[in-house]
Write a protein that holds these residues in place. Structure first.
Motif, PDB file in Angstrom:
ATOM      1  N   LYS A   1       0.396  -1.344  -0.087  1.00 12.17           N
ATOM      2  CA  LYS A   1      -0.356  -0.263  -0.142  1.00 12.17           C
ATOM      3  C   LYS A   1       0.933   1.443   0.363  1.00 12.17           C
ATOM      4  O   LYS A   1       0.610   2.353  -0.527  1.00 12.17           O
TER       5      LYS A   1
ATOM      6  N   LYS B   1       2.281   7.106  -7.547  1.00  9.93           N
ATOM      7  CA  LYS B   1       1.031   7.254  -7.745  1.00  9.93           C
ATOM      8  C   LYS B   1       1.328   8.348  -7.404  1.00  9.93           C
ATOM      9  O   LYS B   1       1.018   9.206  -8.356  1.00  9.93           O
TER      10      LYS B   1
ATOM     11  N   SER C   1      -9.346   0.597  -5.618  1.00  7.56           N
ATOM     12  CA  SER C   1      -8.141   0.828  -4.650  1.00  7.56           C
ATOM     13  C   SER C   1      -8.430   0.923  -3.420  1.00  7.56           C
ATOM     14  O   SER C   1      -9.344   0.480  -2.791  1.00  7.56           O
TER      15      SER C   1
ATOM     16  N   ARG D   1      -1.786  -4.662  -6.797  1.00  7.53           N
ATOM     17  CA  ARG D   1      -1.233  -3.463  -6.698  1.00  7.53           C
ATOM     18  C   ARG D   1      -0.192  -2.645  -7.564  1.00  7.53           C
ATOM     19  O   ARG D   1       0.868  -3.636  -6.983  1.00  7.53           O
TER      20      ARG D   1
ATOM     21  N   LEU E   1      -1.901   2.031 -12.169  1.00  6.57           N
ATOM     22  CA  LEU E   1      -1.950   3.544 -11.525  1.00  6.57           C
ATOM     23  C   LEU E   1      -1.778   3.842 -13.368  1.00  6.57           C
ATOM     24  O   LEU E   1      -2.052   4.791 -13.617  1.00  6.57           O
TER      25      LEU E   1
ATOM     26  N   PHE F   1      -6.253   4.419 -10.088  1.00  3.55           N
ATOM     27  CA  PHE F   1      -5.706   2.617  -9.497  1.00  3.55           C
ATOM     28  C   PHE F   1      -4.715   2.263  -9.620  1.00  3.55           C
ATOM     29  O   PHE F   1      -4.450   1.491 -10.776  1.00  3.55           O
TER      30      PHE F   1
END
Length: 381
Positions: free
Chosen positions: A28, A35, A326, A352, A357, A371
């Motif tokens: 995360k 991002k 997300s 992720r 992204l 996302f």
């Protein structure tokens, strides 16, 4: 390592070859850092892309132009300026009348702590604010204001009077995932569906004596429709309807309170419940849902909700749907379950990645819609 300069800074932003590292799973915290870097790259590229247009105060789409007047009011809040896009009246009339209506719109409202922008419609026609290319005009105008004027993309408001109100009726549902709130003054609703306004606060203003084209009657009826939608879904469809007794098409500025009402709301880009109906201008994505372009058709609808790590799709007219996810929507460190009408379509952990992204940032042009994870589902009836 985050690959820099993945956006071309000359001309249109495009996706370069994605390095293998971009497909690797991120934590995360790593995704948040990726991002941030990707959004900085996008900002740099977007500034270069629109520099001429911003300096000239003109949005260009193909051969069409939409000039705009900017007024900056008060100090910038810590989370960025609000943006009010205010659409003038006029319509199918001589250019000079529409120009006069444009200049009137510049001074008609005075919100606080904001950029107030009054654009000049690219057309001189009754539907000058909702023709198919207007979606792109509004999108590019918002992008410019975000990168050049530090506008908060979650505080973008749409408003309009008369023919501008016609435009709000259509554009508020069509682009509902862009607006924090919208207000329609003295416009005609046409045949627009209101279901997309589930997460977009909406205000209706019309004079009770505004008989032309049955605006008073139809606006009142649409207010009743919003009442019904909210009664069936009390957490959504925030709205107010004001049919002003004794007032005609001009409401003597009673409607100026709309700016205070709208300012109470900010866009939630990650609503836990979404209702999306395709309108006359087809879109491949809405909030955190994406659909195949070849399946897009007016009237197609999808309804879904997220509760903790379970996503329930209750209605879907598509054979395939991609959910863009997300950690604001689900906990990506845990398994995500997706069901269609109670039947499990997917259960598992989602990666992720910087690739996700980058791709969503490029496609959406909105850093709130970048996302890190996604899952594509086949819908079997």
């Amino acid at each position: 390592m985050i690959k820099r300069n993945f956006f071309l800074t000359m001309g249109m932003a495009v996706l370069l070859n994605i390095p293998t590292a971009d497909a690797q799973s991120l934590t995360k915290i790593e995704a948040e850092k990726a991002k941030a870097e990707i959004c900085r790259e996008w900002t740099t590229a977007t500034k270069e892309k629109y520099q001429k247009e911003w300096n000239e105060s003109i949005v260009r789409v193909d051969s069409l132009m939409m000039p705009f007047v900017v007024r900056t009011y008060d100090e910038k809040p810590a989370d960025g300026y609000s943006l009010y896009i205010s659409l003038h009246g006029g319509g199918n009339c001589p250019k000079e009348i529409n120009d006069q209506q444009w200049m009137n719109q510049v001074v008609l409202y005075r919100p606080k702590n904001c950029l107030y922008i009054a654009p000049r419609a690219p057309y001189n026609d009754w539907d000058m604010w909702c023709k198919p290319k207007l979606d792109q005009f509004y999108k590019e105008l918002i992008e410019m204001c975000v990168v050049y004027a530090d506008v908060n993309p979650d505080k973008v408001y749409l408003m309009g009077y008369s023919a501008g109100g016609d435009g709000v009726w259509r554009m508020a549902p069509r682009m509902a995932d862009h607006w924090a709130a919208a207000s329609m003054m003295a416009g005609h609703p046409g045949d627009v569906s209101l279901v997309n306004l589930r997460n977009t606060p909406y205000m209706i203003w019309c004079g009770a004596l505004d008989y032309a084209y049955d605006r008073n009657k139809l606006d009142r009826e649409r207010g009743v429709q919003m009442d019904s939608l909210q009664q069936a879904d009390p957490e959504g469809y925030i709205h107010e309807t004001h049919i002003m007794e004794g007032k005609g098409h001009w409401m003597d500025r009673a409607d100026t309170v709309v700016v205070t009402w709208m300012s109470k709301y900010q866009r939630n880009p990650y609503p836990k419940k979404i209702v999306w109906r395709q309108e006359e201008v087809l879109r491949p994505a809405f909030y955190w849902i994406s659909v195949p372009k070849e399946e897009m058709q007016r009237g197609k609808t999808i309804r879904l909700s997220a509760d903790k790590n379970i996503i329930d799709i209750t209605e879907c007219d598509y054979r395939e749907v991609t959910l863009l996810l997300s950690d604001e929507i689900v906990d990506l460190d845990k398994k995500v379950t997706v069901r269609y009408q109670g039947k499990k379509l997917f259960k598992g952990k989602l990666k992720r990645t910087a690739q996700n992204l980058r791709q969503t940032m490029q496609e959406r042009g909105d850093y709130r819609y970048a996302f890190p994870a996604k899952v594509t589902l086949r819908i079997t009836k």
